[in-house]
Design a protein around this motif. Sequence first.
Motif, PDB file in Angstrom:
ATOM      1  N   LEU A 181       0.825  -1.205   0.000  1.00  0.00           N
ATOM      2  CA  LEU A 181       0.000   0.000   0.000  1.00  0.00           C
ATOM      3  C   LEU A 181       0.863   1.261   0.000  1.00  0.00           C
ATOM      4  N   GLU A 182       1.958   1.242   0.721  1.00  0.00           N
ATOM      5  CA  GLU A 182       2.868   2.383   0.717  1.00  0.00           C
ATOM      6  C   GLU A 182       3.482   2.575  -0.672  1.00  0.00           C
ATOM      7  N   ARG A 183       3.791   1.482  -1.358  1.00  0.00           N
ATOM      8  CA  ARG A 183       4.314   1.592  -2.733  1.00  0.00           C
ATOM      9  C   ARG A 183       3.271   2.215  -3.654  1.00  0.00           C
ATOM     10  N   ASP A 184       2.017   1.780  -3.519  1.00  0.00           N
ATOM     11  CA  ASP A 184       0.953   2.357  -4.340  1.00  0.00           C
ATOM     12  C   ASP A 184       0.739   3.830  -3.993  1.00  0.00           C
ATOM     13  N   ALA A 185       0.797   4.168  -2.714  1.00  0.00           N
ATOM     14  CA  ALA A 185       0.643   5.564  -2.299  1.00  0.00           C
ATOM     15  C   ALA A 185       1.746   6.420  -2.904  1.00  0.00           C
ATOM     16  N   GLU A 186       2.965   5.912  -2.913  1.00  0.00           N
ATOM     17  CA  GLU A 186       4.087   6.648  -3.495  1.00  0.00           C
ATOM     18  C   GLU A 186       3.906   6.799  -5.008  1.00  0.00           C
ATOM     19  N   LEU A 187       3.402   5.770  -5.669  1.00  0.00           N
ATOM     20  CA  LEU A 187       3.134   5.853  -7.103  1.00  0.00           C
ATOM     21  C   LEU A 187       2.110   6.954  -7.385  1.00  0.00           C
ATOM     22  N   ILE A 188       1.069   7.023  -6.586  1.00  0.00           N
ATOM     23  CA  ILE A 188       0.050   8.072  -6.754  1.00  0.00           C
ATOM     24  C   ILE A 188       0.682   9.449  -6.576  1.00  0.00           C
ATOM     25  N   ARG A 189       1.514   9.608  -5.566  1.00  0.00           N
ATOM     26  CA  ARG A 189       2.205  10.890  -5.354  1.00  0.00           C
ATOM     27  C   ARG A 189       3.014  11.284  -6.583  1.00  0.00           C
ATOM     28  N   ARG A 190       3.712  10.299  -7.163  1.00  0.00           N
ATOM     29  CA  ARG A 190       4.535  10.585  -8.346  1.00  0.00           C
ATOM     30  C   ARG A 190       3.682  10.945  -9.565  1.00  0.00           C
ATOM     31  N   CYS A 191       2.444  10.501  -9.581  1.00  0.00           N
ATOM     32  CA  CYS A 191       1.552  10.767 -10.708  1.00  0.00           C
ATOM     33  C   CYS A 191       0.775  12.075 -10.576  1.00  0.00           C
ATOM     34  N   LEU A 192       0.927  12.765  -9.462  1.00  0.00           N
ATOM     35  CA  LEU A 192       0.221  14.035  -9.287  1.00  0.00           C
ATOM     36  C   LEU A 192       0.685  15.048 -10.325  1.00  0.00           C
ATOM     37  N   PRO A 193      -0.243  15.810 -10.873  1.00  0.00           N
ATOM     38  CA  PRO A 193       0.162  16.880 -11.788  1.00  0.00           C
ATOM     39  C   PRO A 193       1.108  17.848 -11.075  1.00  0.00           C
ATOM     40  N   LYS A 194       2.072  18.350 -11.820  1.00  0.00           N
ATOM     41  CA  LYS A 194       3.039  19.305 -11.248  1.00  0.00           C
ATOM     42  C   LYS A 194       2.301  20.494 -10.643  1.00  0.00           C
ATOM     43  N   GLY A 195       2.774  20.925  -9.485  1.00  0.00           N
ATOM     44  CA  GLY A 195       2.203  22.084  -8.827  1.00  0.00           C
ATOM     45  C   GLY A 195       1.012  21.789  -7.925  1.00  0.00           C
ATOM     46  N   THR A 196       0.638  20.514  -7.816  1.00  0.00           N
ATOM     47  CA  THR A 196      -0.490  20.162  -6.948  1.00  0.00           C
ATOM     48  C   THR A 196      -0.108  20.387  -5.499  1.00  0.00           C
ATOM     49  N   ALA A 197      -0.937  21.107  -4.772  1.00  0.00           N
ATOM     50  CA  ALA A 197      -0.722  21.322  -3.344  1.00  0.00           C
ATOM     51  C   ALA A 197      -1.120  20.047  -2.601  1.00  0.00           C
ATOM     52  N   VAL A 198      -0.196  19.534  -1.806  1.00  0.00           N
ATOM     53  CA  VAL A 198      -0.433  18.309  -1.035  1.00  0.00           C
ATOM     54  C   VAL A 198      -0.501  18.684   0.442  1.00  0.00           C
ATOM     55  N   PRO A 199      -1.552  18.243   1.133  1.00  0.00           N
ATOM     56  CA  PRO A 199      -1.655  18.572   2.559  1.00  0.00           C
ATOM     57  C   PRO A 199      -0.461  18.044   3.353  1.00  0.00           C
ATOM     58  N   GLU A 200      -0.103  18.765   4.401  1.00  0.00           N
ATOM     59  CA  GLU A 200       0.968  18.301   5.292  1.00  0.00           C
ATOM     60  C   GLU A 200       0.538  17.008   5.978  1.00  0.00           C
ATOM     61  N   ASP A 201       1.513  16.192   6.328  1.00  0.00           N
ATOM     62  CA  ASP A 201       1.260  14.954   7.071  1.00  0.00           C
ATOM     63  C   ASP A 201       0.143  14.138   6.436  1.00  0.00           C
ATOM     64  N   SER A 202       0.218  13.955   5.121  1.00  0.00           N
ATOM     65  CA  SER A 202      -0.865  13.291   4.393  1.00  0.00           C
ATOM     66  C   SER A 202      -0.567  11.834   4.035  1.00  0.00           C
ATOM     67  N   ASP A 203       0.379  11.199   4.718  1.00  0.00           N
ATOM     68  CA  ASP A 203       0.671   9.800   4.414  1.00  0.00           C
ATOM     69  C   ASP A 203      -0.573   8.924   4.553  1.00  0.00           C
ATOM     70  N   GLY A 204      -1.363   9.170   5.598  1.00  0.00           N
ATOM     71  CA  GLY A 204      -2.588   8.391   5.795  1.00  0.00           C
ATOM     72  C   GLY A 204      -3.586   8.609   4.680  1.00  0.00           C
ATOM     73  N   LEU A 205      -3.666   9.825   4.174  1.00  0.00           N
ATOM     74  CA  LEU A 205      -4.556  10.131   3.059  1.00  0.00           C
ATOM     75  C   LEU A 205      -4.133   9.354   1.816  1.00  0.00           C
ATOM     76  N   PHE A 206      -2.845   9.332   1.551  1.00  0.00           N
ATOM     77  CA  PHE A 206      -2.375   8.624   0.365  1.00  0.00           C
ATOM     78  C   PHE A 206      -2.525   7.112   0.507  1.00  0.00           C
ATOM     79  N   LEU A 207      -2.498   6.607   1.724  1.00  0.00           N
ATOM     80  CA  LEU A 207      -2.809   5.181   1.912  1.00  0.00           C
ATOM     81  C   LEU A 207      -4.271   4.913   1.550  1.00  0.00           C
ATOM     82  N   MET A 208      -5.160   5.843   1.893  1.00  0.00           N
ATOM     83  CA  MET A 208      -6.568   5.691   1.496  1.00  0.00           C
ATOM     84  C   MET A 208      -6.697   5.748  -0.023  1.00  0.00           C
ATOM     85  N   TYR A 209      -5.963   6.633  -0.646  1.00  0.00           N
ATOM     86  CA  TYR A 209      -5.973   6.698  -2.107  1.00  0.00           C
ATOM     87  C   TYR A 209      -5.431   5.399  -2.699  1.00  0.00           C
TER      88      TYR A 209
END
Length: 95
Positions: A5-33
């Motif tokens: 799940l952490e690997r998938d969360a990291e993949l999603i982060r890498r796929c974000l469009p450039k300039g996307t604002a990401v909330p602080e301390d959002s590791d849990g959010l990206f695990l949900m994604y």
Amino acid sequence: MMTYLERDAELIRRCLPKGTAVPEDSDGLFLMYAVLLRAKGAEVQASDVHDAWSAWMIGVEPGHESVLPFDELDADTRGEDSPFLVAIRAAAALR
């Protein structure tokens, strides 16, 4: 060692469009994604992304004004989920 799940969360982060604002301390959010990625893949909808964000936000700021059903949000607020929807769908295409 990263979990699947952490690997998938990291993949999603890498796929974000450039300039996307990401909330602080959002590791849990990206695990949900990451769960959305695995459960729905490219079929994920903006309302799904918002529901995941809302679940995460309840733990961060329970009274946040945007913790509402997706269809009750104004268009601008709905649009804030778009970059994350794009990223999850892009990650699904890569997987």
